[in-house]
Design a protein around this motif. Sequence first.
Motif, mmCIF file in Angstrom:
data_model
loop_
_atom_site.group_PDB
_atom_site.id
_atom_site.type_symbol
_atom_site.label_atom_id
_atom_site.label_comp_id
_atom_site.label_asym_id
_atom_site.label_seq_id
_atom_site.Cartn_x
_atom_site.Cartn_y
_atom_site.Cartn_z
ATOM 1 N N UNK A 90 0.858 -1.193 0.000
ATOM 2 C CA UNK A 90 0.000 0.000 0.000
ATOM 3 C C UNK A 90 0.880 1.223 0.000
ATOM 4 N N UNK A 91 0.658 2.103 -0.948
ATOM 5 C CA UNK A 91 1.427 3.339 -1.049
ATOM 6 C C UNK A 91 0.557 4.501 -0.602
ATOM 7 N N UNK A 92 1.061 5.267 0.340
ATOM 8 C CA UNK A 92 0.387 6.482 0.786
ATOM 9 C C UNK A 92 1.210 7.650 0.260
ATOM 10 N N UNK A 93 0.715 8.305 -0.773
ATOM 11 C CA UNK A 93 1.447 9.394 -1.418
ATOM 12 C C UNK A 93 1.156 10.746 -0.775
ATOM 13 N N UNK A 94 0.460 10.749 0.349
ATOM 14 C CA UNK A 94 0.182 11.993 1.059
ATOM 15 C C UNK A 94 -1.053 12.723 0.572
ATOM 16 N N UNK A 95 -1.819 12.114 -0.338
ATOM 17 C CA UNK A 95 -3.012 12.769 -0.877
ATOM 18 C C UNK A 95 -4.292 12.079 -0.402
ATOM 19 N N UNK A 96 -4.181 11.283 0.659
ATOM 20 C CA UNK A 96 -5.326 10.581 1.266
ATOM 21 C C UNK A 96 -5.926 9.522 0.346
ATOM 22 N N UNK A 97 -5.144 9.026 -0.610
ATOM 23 C CA UNK A 97 -5.597 7.959 -1.500
ATOM 24 C C UNK A 97 -4.561 6.840 -1.435
ATOM 25 N N UNK A 98 -4.976 5.676 -0.970
ATOM 26 C CA UNK A 98 -4.074 4.531 -0.996
ATOM 27 C C UNK A 98 -3.981 4.003 -2.404
ATOM 28 N N UNK A 99 -2.780 3.618 -2.791
ATOM 29 C CA UNK A 99 -2.561 2.961 -4.065
ATOM 30 C C UNK A 99 -1.947 1.595 -3.771
ATOM 31 N N UNK A 100 -2.322 0.616 -4.572
ATOM 32 C CA UNK A 100 -1.916 -0.763 -4.335
ATOM 33 C C UNK A 100 -1.097 -1.268 -5.511
#
Length: 145
Positions: free
Chosen positions: A73-83
């Motif tokens: 899970x990537x948290x890019x700091x924009x409140x959207x998890x990316x997988x």
Amino acid sequence: MSESLSIDDARRMLRGAGLRCTTCRVAVLQHLWLARSPLSHAEVADELVPSGYDKSTVYRCLIELADAGFFSRLDAGDHVWRFEMRQQADAEHDGSMHPHFMCVDCGKVTCLPEVTVKIAPTKGPRSVQGSVTEVLLKGHCASCN
């Protein structure tokens, strides 16, 4: 990943992790297997909802598969998890990990496979406390630049 993941292979992977082989879990696993960059829930849902899967079920599958160790899970700091599929060469083996790039204009996140980052503690009292789990670079992509 380059080749598609067969239904049988996906089922074998799920059973190996002690998970039931639901059609949604198989579809989510196959979809992220082919992804070239981390995907948000919305991006995965946009592909799978037209095939009959419910958005909330897709979300639960993403979380369950991440918790089972299939996805990072990537948290890019924009409140959207990316997988994305967990990479075997990442931090588990030699402390190196592949970084990600996020465009601060359009929000697109991509992997930087040609860049390797190795986090090593420095000698002395100023070493990193804890462990680094992801490296994210931000800037302007070629399209927005």
